[in-house]
Design a protein around this motif. Structure first.
Motif, PDB file in Angstrom:
ATOM      1  N   LEU A 156     -25.875   3.054  24.680  1.00 49.23           N
ATOM      2  CA  LEU A 156     -24.645   2.861  24.469  1.00 49.23           C
ATOM      3  C   LEU A 156     -23.159   3.509  25.995  1.00 49.23           C
ATOM      4  O   LEU A 156     -23.770   4.087  26.820  1.00 49.23           O
ATOM      5  CB  LEU A 156     -24.309   4.459  24.041  1.00 49.23           C
ATOM      6  CG  LEU A 156     -24.905   4.824  22.853  1.00 49.23           C
ATOM      7  CD1 LEU A 156     -25.133   5.498  22.026  1.00 49.23           C
ATOM      8  CD2 LEU A 156     -24.666   3.501  21.356  1.00 49.23           C
ATOM      9  N   GLN A 157     -22.462   2.660  25.928  1.00 49.20           N
ATOM     10  CA  GLN A 157     -21.859   1.925  26.546  1.00 49.20           C
ATOM     11  C   GLN A 157     -20.788   1.949  26.316  1.00 49.20           C
ATOM     12  O   GLN A 157     -19.994   1.274  25.162  1.00 49.20           O
ATOM     13  CB  GLN A 157     -22.086   1.109  27.048  1.00 49.20           C
ATOM     14  CG  GLN A 157     -23.193   1.084  28.358  1.00 49.20           C
ATOM     15  CD  GLN A 157     -23.226   1.975  29.879  1.00 49.20           C
ATOM     16  OE1 GLN A 157     -22.020   1.845  29.789  1.00 49.20           O
ATOM     17  NE2 GLN A 157     -24.418   2.131  30.072  1.00 49.20           N
ATOM     18  N   VAL A 158     -19.282   1.886  27.320  1.00 52.99           N
ATOM     19  CA  VAL A 158     -17.673   1.739  26.935  1.00 52.99           C
ATOM     20  C   VAL A 158     -17.458  -0.103  26.854  1.00 52.99           C
ATOM     21  O   VAL A 158     -17.470  -0.303  25.350  1.00 52.99           O
ATOM     22  CB  VAL A 158     -16.939   2.662  27.338  1.00 52.99           C
ATOM     23  CG1 VAL A 158     -15.483   2.082  27.035  1.00 52.99           C
ATOM     24  CG2 VAL A 158     -16.522   4.229  27.536  1.00 52.99           C
ATOM     25  N   SER A 159     -18.477  -0.137  27.181  1.00 47.87           N
ATOM     26  CA  SER A 159     -18.533  -2.037  27.219  1.00 47.87           C
ATOM     27  C   SER A 159     -19.496  -2.435  27.121  1.00 47.87           C
ATOM     28  O   SER A 159     -20.531  -2.436  27.850  1.00 47.87           O
ATOM     29  CB  SER A 159     -17.727  -2.133  28.668  1.00 47.87           C
ATOM     30  OG  SER A 159     -17.959  -4.173  28.576  1.00 47.87           O
ATOM     31  N   PRO A 160     -19.848  -3.167  26.381  1.00 48.82           N
ATOM     32  CA  PRO A 160     -21.438  -3.309  26.206  1.00 48.82           C
ATOM     33  C   PRO A 160     -21.444  -5.065  26.980  1.00 48.82           C
ATOM     34  O   PRO A 160     -22.662  -5.328  26.992  1.00 48.82           O
ATOM     35  CB  PRO A 160     -21.341  -4.200  24.635  1.00 48.82           C
ATOM     36  CG  PRO A 160     -19.568  -4.557  24.454  1.00 48.82           C
ATOM     37  CD  PRO A 160     -18.914  -3.592  25.431  1.00 48.82           C
ATOM     38  N   TYR A 214     -13.474  -6.273  24.117  1.00 43.46           N
ATOM     39  CA  TYR A 214     -14.182  -5.771  24.489  1.00 43.46           C
ATOM     40  C   TYR A 214     -13.527  -4.841  25.545  1.00 43.46           C
ATOM     41  O   TYR A 214     -12.661  -5.738  26.061  1.00 43.46           O
ATOM     42  CB  TYR A 214     -15.714  -6.066  24.607  1.00 43.46           C
ATOM     43  CG  TYR A 214     -16.667  -6.655  23.392  1.00 43.46           C
ATOM     44  CD1 TYR A 214     -16.713  -6.089  21.916  1.00 43.46           C
ATOM     45  CD2 TYR A 214     -17.276  -7.684  23.743  1.00 43.46           C
ATOM     46  CE1 TYR A 214     -16.979  -6.452  20.959  1.00 43.46           C
ATOM     47  CE2 TYR A 214     -18.166  -8.121  23.189  1.00 43.46           C
ATOM     48  CZ  TYR A 214     -18.137  -7.296  21.422  1.00 43.46           C
ATOM     49  OH  TYR A 214     -18.811  -7.611  20.275  1.00 43.46           O
ATOM     50  N   PRO A 215     -13.798  -3.962  25.573  1.00 44.33           N
ATOM     51  CA  PRO A 215     -13.062  -3.004  26.482  1.00 44.33           C
ATOM     52  C   PRO A 215     -13.052  -3.374  27.899  1.00 44.33           C
ATOM     53  O   PRO A 215     -14.838  -3.372  27.870  1.00 44.33           O
ATOM     54  CB  PRO A 215     -12.704  -1.273  26.263  1.00 44.33           C
ATOM     55  CG  PRO A 215     -13.732  -1.210  25.744  1.00 44.33           C
ATOM     56  CD  PRO A 215     -13.931  -2.647  24.785  1.00 44.33           C
ATOM     57  N   VAL A 216     -13.030  -3.191  28.920  1.00 36.24           N
ATOM     58  CA  VAL A 216     -13.079  -3.139  30.396  1.00 36.24           C
ATOM     59  C   VAL A 216     -13.702  -1.580  30.811  1.00 36.24           C
ATOM     60  O   VAL A 216     -13.518  -1.301  30.586  1.00 36.24           O
ATOM     61  CB  VAL A 216     -12.387  -3.742  31.437  1.00 36.24           C
ATOM     62  CG1 VAL A 216     -12.642  -3.683  32.560  1.00 36.24           C
ATOM     63  CG2 VAL A 216     -12.006  -5.650  30.974  1.00 36.24           C
ATOM     64  N   ASP A 217     -15.148  -2.282  31.830  1.00 33.16           N
ATOM     65  CA  ASP A 217     -15.382  -0.804  32.006  1.00 33.16           C
ATOM     66  C   ASP A 217     -14.920  -0.122  32.907  1.00 33.16           C
ATOM     67  O   ASP A 217     -15.287  -1.109  34.105  1.00 33.16           O
ATOM     68  CB  ASP A 217     -16.980  -0.473  32.289  1.00 33.16           C
ATOM     69  CG  ASP A 217     -17.731   0.206  32.577  1.00 33.16           C
ATOM     70  OD1 ASP A 217     -16.813   0.945  32.840  1.00 33.16           O
ATOM     71  OD2 ASP A 217     -18.700   0.548  32.357  1.00 33.16           O
ATOM     72  N   GLU A 218     -13.791  -0.083  33.660  1.00 34.39           N
ATOM     73  CA  GLU A 218     -12.943   0.595  34.208  1.00 34.39           C
ATOM     74  C   GLU A 218     -13.557   1.277  35.504  1.00 34.39           C
ATOM     75  O   GLU A 218     -13.556   1.499  36.338  1.00 34.39           O
ATOM     76  CB  GLU A 218     -11.623   1.724  33.892  1.00 34.39           C
ATOM     77  CG  GLU A 218     -11.102   0.688  32.956  1.00 34.39           C
ATOM     78  CD  GLU A 218     -10.492  -0.250  33.783  1.00 34.39           C
ATOM     79  OE1 GLU A 218     -10.228  -0.331  34.942  1.00 34.39           O
ATOM     80  OE2 GLU A 218      -9.469  -1.401  33.280  1.00 34.39           O
ATOM     81  N   ASP A 219     -14.790   2.439  34.885  1.00 31.96           N
ATOM     82  CA  ASP A 219     -15.964   3.102  35.820  1.00 31.96           C
ATOM     83  C   ASP A 219     -16.992   1.377  36.624  1.00 31.96           C
ATOM     84  O   ASP A 219     -16.543   2.653  37.785  1.00 31.96           O
ATOM     85  CB  ASP A 219     -16.663   3.511  34.701  1.00 31.96           C
ATOM     86  CG  ASP A 219     -17.517   4.732  36.063  1.00 31.96           C
ATOM     87  OD1 ASP A 219     -16.241   5.339  36.730  1.00 31.96           O
ATOM     88  OD2 ASP A 219     -18.676   4.763  35.696  1.00 31.96           O
ATOM     89  N   PHE A 220     -16.802   0.572  36.408  1.00 35.41           N
ATOM     90  CA  PHE A 220     -17.539  -0.012  36.470  1.00 35.41           C
ATOM     91  C   PHE A 220     -16.457  -0.922  38.149  1.00 35.41           C
ATOM     92  O   PHE A 220     -17.766  -1.188  39.162  1.00 35.41           O
ATOM     93  CB  PHE A 220     -18.390  -1.438  35.699  1.00 35.41           C
ATOM     94  CG  PHE A 220     -18.798  -2.832  36.606  1.00 35.41           C
ATOM     95  CD1 PHE A 220     -20.149  -1.807  37.652  1.00 35.41           C
ATOM     96  CD2 PHE A 220     -18.032  -4.129  36.232  1.00 35.41           C
ATOM     97  CE1 PHE A 220     -20.619  -3.709  38.587  1.00 35.41           C
ATOM     98  CE2 PHE A 220     -18.407  -4.824  36.614  1.00 35.41           C
ATOM     99  CZ  PHE A 220     -20.262  -4.740  37.622  1.00 35.41           C
TER     100      PHE A 220
END
Length: 364
Positions: free
Chosen positions: A55-59, A310-316
């Motif tokens: 499960l991730q914000v951005s796949p 899809y949203p960008v994974d800002e954490d990444f």
């Protein structure tokens, strides 16, 4: 080859029927032996096996991959977060590189919607690994040793898949994308990209038409690249011996870095055996600003074609900004490796419990 044959007859018994399972048992037992060989290979080289959440914000940000979406509900029912099942564990594993793990691997269940064929399953197993302080040439060496170990675990000296032979114990071929298009399609690919970051679709369309591949209205350069590759290039790769298709045009860099000695190209390769794509590898991009720009361009393309983002994974991206070490990473289709090692033509026959499809029943 990516031109997949039709799925098996939906009227055959379900996967759990004893007769059908008996026909698959040898391949499934080989799958277990290959998985043990994979783990032994990495552990002997000082890798740590990791396990990251699906499960991730951005796949994943590839424009043409389709993800499964769900919703995370907190203790307060009003606390809700839209999540996706990952198409690859890449973002989470790279965060572990930033955290300080230098050599990691994972056998991860990954999920891709709208993909079903003889070599595609909506849920499948990805073998992904990363080396800090390494380049993509190091991953080529890994692939040679790993595939040979898998073949040995399955009792195979050579592969024979869909009538195509390949001997992984011969010297492997390294073929640039540029040379592959020239050799197999008669096209000077880089000449169609005078601006490497914005290749010219009209130029490639003229070349495609010249060699007998009809362009379609609205084709992008990338559309034409994939059609030419599918028809003329991929079916000829990995015959007799495995082939690394290397040094992609920088416009197709994805998450890979440009080559220092030729910025028109990216440090990326794909591995082909018997015409089947097996792996995709990068010398990893570590510049957060460049990566953000690529994500934005990919999502603009996705929105234009499919009407969604899809949203960008800002954490990444924050992890990249903190500092990801120079590294190389690769994703290898584990189920396809098992198919090659067992001579199995349909992916369902190397999955212990294949995913059911609409209209085919719960046991399809």
């Amino acid at each position: 080859m990516e031109e997949d044959r039709p799925l098996p007859d939906p009227n055959r018994p379900p996967w759990w029927h004893p007769d059908r399972h008996a026909a698959r048992r040898d391949a499934l037992r080989s799958r277990s032996r290959i998985a043990r060989a994979v783990r032994a290979f990495f552990e002997a080289d000082g890798f740590v096996e990791v396990d990251t959440p699906a499960l991730q914000v951005s796949p994943g940000m590839e424009p043409h991959l389709h993800a499964f979406a769900t919703e995370l509900v907190g203790a307060n029912p009003d606390d809700r977060l839209r999540l996706h099942l990952h198409t690859s564990p890449e973002f989470a594993m790279k965060k572990l590189l930033v955290a300080g793990e230098p050599r990691i691997f994972q056998l991860a269940h990954v999920f891709r919607n709208a993909e079903r064929s003889g070599t595609h399953s909506p849920e499948f197993t990805m073998l992904e690994w990363y080396r800090a302080g390494a380049g993509y040439a190091d991953l080529m060496e890994d692939c040679v040793a790993l595939v040979r170990a898998a073949a040995g675990a399955a009792g195979r000296r050579t592969f024979l898949w869909r009538g195509q032979p390949c001997d992984p114990f011969l010297d492997w071929e390294v073929l640039s994308v540029e040379d592959a298009f020239r050799r197999h399609a008669g096209i000077d690919l880089l000449a169609t990209a005078p601006d490497p970051t914005a290749p010219d679709a009209a130029l490639l369309a003229r070349e495609a038409e010249r060699v007998g591949i009809a362009p379609h209205p609205g084709d992008t350069w990338e559309d034409l690249f994939f059609r030419i590759s599918l028809e003329r290039v991929e079916p000829r790769l990995g015959m007799v011996r495995p082939t690394f298709l290397a040094d992609y045009p920088v416009s197709m860099a994805a998450l890979s870095r440009p080559k220092p000695d030729d910025p028109r190209l990216a440090e990326r390769f794909e591995l082909y055996i018997c015409g089947l794509e097996l792996a995709n590898a990068f010398g990893e991009l570590t510049d957060a600003a460049v990566q953000r720009a690529r994500f934005e361009a990919d999502m603009a393309l996705r929105e234009r074609i499919y009407g969604e983002r899809y949203p960008v994974d800002e954490d990444f991206l924050a992890a990249l900004e903190l500092g990801m070490p120079d590294s190389a990473g690769i994703a290898l289709g584990f189920d396809r490796l098992v198919m090659l090692c067992t001579g199995t033509e349909a992916i369902d026959d190397v999955l212990w419990a294949p995913v059911a499809m609409p209209g085919r029943g719960a046991g399809a």
